[in-house]
Motif scaffolding. Structure first.
Motif, short mmCIF file in Angstrom:
data_model
loop_
_atom_site.label_atom_id
_atom_site.label_comp_id
_atom_site.label_asym_id
_atom_site.label_seq_id
_atom_site.Cartn_x
_atom_site.Cartn_y
_atom_site.Cartn_z
N THR A 130 0.36 9.97 4.73
CA THR A 130 0.54 10.39 3.57
C THR A 130 -0.16 11.58 3.38
O THR A 130 -1.39 11.61 3.41
N ARG A 131 0.50 12.37 2.18
CA ARG A 131 -0.42 13.47 1.36
C ARG A 131 0.02 13.58 0.02
O ARG A 131 1.33 13.52 -0.28
N LEU A 132 -1.09 13.95 -0.66
CA LEU A 132 -0.50 14.22 -2.27
C LEU A 132 -1.29 15.74 -2.62
O LEU A 132 -2.63 15.96 -2.15
N SER A 133 -0.73 16.52 -2.92
CA SER A 133 -1.19 17.92 -3.09
C SER A 133 -1.62 17.81 -4.80
O SER A 133 -1.31 17.15 -5.44
N GLY A 185 2.36 9.48 -6.06
CA GLY A 185 2.99 10.99 -5.52
C GLY A 185 2.73 11.31 -4.18
O GLY A 185 2.92 12.50 -3.69
N PHE A 186 1.97 10.40 -3.44
CA PHE A 186 1.90 10.81 -2.03
C PHE A 186 3.15 10.80 -1.12
O PHE A 186 4.18 10.12 -1.47
N ARG A 187 3.30 11.70 -0.44
CA ARG A 187 4.58 11.89 0.48
C ARG A 187 4.56 11.63 1.98
O ARG A 187 3.03 12.17 2.45
N PRO A 188 5.21 11.06 2.66
CA PRO A 188 5.13 10.76 4.33
C PRO A 188 5.01 12.21 4.87
O PRO A 188 5.63 13.07 4.64
N THR A 189 3.97 12.52 5.64
CA THR A 189 3.83 13.61 6.69
C THR A 189 3.89 13.30 8.19
O THR A 189 4.12 14.30 8.73
N GLY A 190 3.84 12.13 8.64
CA GLY A 190 3.98 11.86 9.99
C GLY A 190 3.29 10.43 10.11
O GLY A 190 3.19 9.48 9.36
N TRP A 215 -0.27 16.42 -8.13
CA TRP A 215 -0.71 15.59 -8.83
C TRP A 215 -0.71 15.91 -10.31
O TRP A 215 -0.69 15.20 -11.36
N GLN A 216 -1.07 16.97 -10.54
CA GLN A 216 -1.21 17.98 -11.89
C GLN A 216 0.01 17.86 -12.48
O GLN A 216 0.27 17.72 -13.70
N ALA A 217 1.16 17.96 -11.71
CA ALA A 217 2.63 18.19 -12.25
C ALA A 217 3.11 16.81 -12.72
O ALA A 217 3.87 16.45 -13.65
N ARG A 218 2.41 15.66 -12.19
CA ARG A 218 2.76 14.35 -12.41
C ARG A 218 2.29 13.96 -13.84
O ARG A 218 3.19 13.01 -14.54
N SER A 224 0.89 -1.20 0.02
CA SER A 224 -0.10 -0.16 0.04
C SER A 224 0.75 1.25 0.08
O SER A 224 0.54 2.23 -0.73
N LEU A 225 2.17 1.02 0.89
CA LEU A 225 2.77 2.44 0.81
C LEU A 225 3.40 2.56 -0.54
O LEU A 225 3.44 3.85 -1.05
N ALA A 226 3.69 1.63 -1.33
CA ALA A 226 4.44 1.55 -2.49
C ALA A 226 3.41 2.29 -3.57
O ALA A 226 3.70 2.97 -4.34
N VAL A 227 2.36 1.87 -3.55
CA VAL A 227 1.16 2.52 -4.40
C VAL A 227 1.12 4.05 -4.08
O VAL A 227 1.10 4.65 -5.16
N GLN A 228 0.98 4.23 -2.76
CA GLN A 228 0.75 5.52 -2.40
C GLN A 228 2.00 6.45 -3.05
O GLN A 228 2.09 7.46 -3.73
N TYR A 229 3.24 5.88 -2.56
CA TYR A 229 4.76 6.80 -3.18
C TYR A 229 4.66 6.86 -4.82
O TYR A 229 4.84 7.72 -5.52
N LYS A 230 3.97 5.85 -5.35
CA LYS A 230 4.07 5.74 -7.04
C LYS A 230 2.88 6.64 -7.23
O LYS A 230 3.18 7.39 -8.40
#
Length: 172
Positions: free
Chosen positions: A159-162, A136-141, A166-169, A128-134
Motif C-alpha cells: 500500500t501507499r499513502l501520499s 488513507g493508504f491505498r493498494p498499489t500491488g 495525508w494532508q487532505a485527511r 493491519s490492512l484495515a489500519v492502513q486503509y483507515k
C-alpha cells in the motif's frame, strides 16, 4: 520533538530496559506470524540485539516503542523502508495502532521531504490492512515475501499513502 505524545500513548525511542516487554509481546505466535522478517520463536536475547542496534529517531526514519502509561510497552511502530507496526495481543482492537501511526505520520510528513510512505501486510491480515486503509493508504500491488515465522512465501498487499492524501485527511 521526541517522545511523541498522543491522547493515550507515548511513542519513544526504545531502551534496553524495554527488551522483556518487547520480547513477550512480539514473541507471541499470533503476533509473530504476521511479521515477515521476524524469527520465531523470538527470544529475549533477540530483543536485546534488536533494541541495541536502534538508531536515534528522526522524522524520516524511526523505530519507536508504543508505551501505554501505567502499562509499559505494548507494541512498536517503525518507519524505515516502509511503515510497520505490531501491538501485543491483549491490546488488539482498541485503536492504539491507528493512534500511534497517525502521530508518527504527522511527525514524518512535517519533518521530512517525503512525498509518500509505503506499507504492506499479509493478504489475510485484515486488522493491519484495515489500519492502513483507515489512515488513507491505498493498494498499489502485491508481492511474495518470505516469512521467517511461517517458513514459506506469503502474498503481501503493498500500500501507499501520499503526502497530499495525508494532508487532505486533516487532523486524525
Amino acid at each position: 520533538m521526541m517522545p511523541l505524545h498522543t491522547q493515550r500513548l507515548i511513542l519513544r525511542e526504545p531502551t534496553l530496559d524495554d527488551a522483556p516487554c518487547y520480547a513477550l509481546g512480539v514473541g507471541e505466535y499470533e503476533v509473530a506470524r504476521f511479521l515477515t522478517p521476524l524469527p520465531y520463536p523470538y527470544t529475549l536475547a533477540m530483543a536485546v540485539d534488536w533494541l541495541r542496534q536502534a538508531r536515534p529517531a528522526t522524522p524520516a526514519r524511526s523505530v519507536l516503542v508504543i508505551d501505554l502509561p501505567g502499562r509499559g510497552v505494548i507494541g512498536c511502530i517503525s518507519l524505515l523502508d516502509e511503515l510497520g507496526f505490531w501491538i501485543a495481543r491483549p491490546h488488539w482492537n482498541r485503536g492504539y495502532v491507528t493512534e500511534a501511526a497517525s502521530a508518527l505520520l504527522d511527525w514524518h510528513f512535517a519533518g521530512s521531504e517525503a512525498t509518500n510512505v509505503t506499507s504492506s501486510a499479509h493478504h489475510d491480515n485484515a486488522a493491519s490492512l484495515a489500519v492502513q486503509y483507515k489512515l488513507g493508504f491505498r493498494p498499489t500491488g502485491r508481492e511474495m515475501r518470505f516469512s521467517q515465522t511461517l517458513q514459506h512465501n506469503v502474498d503481501h498487499v503493498v500500500t501507499r499513502l501520499s503526502r497530499q492524501d495525508w494532508q487532505a485527511r486533516g487532523a486524525p
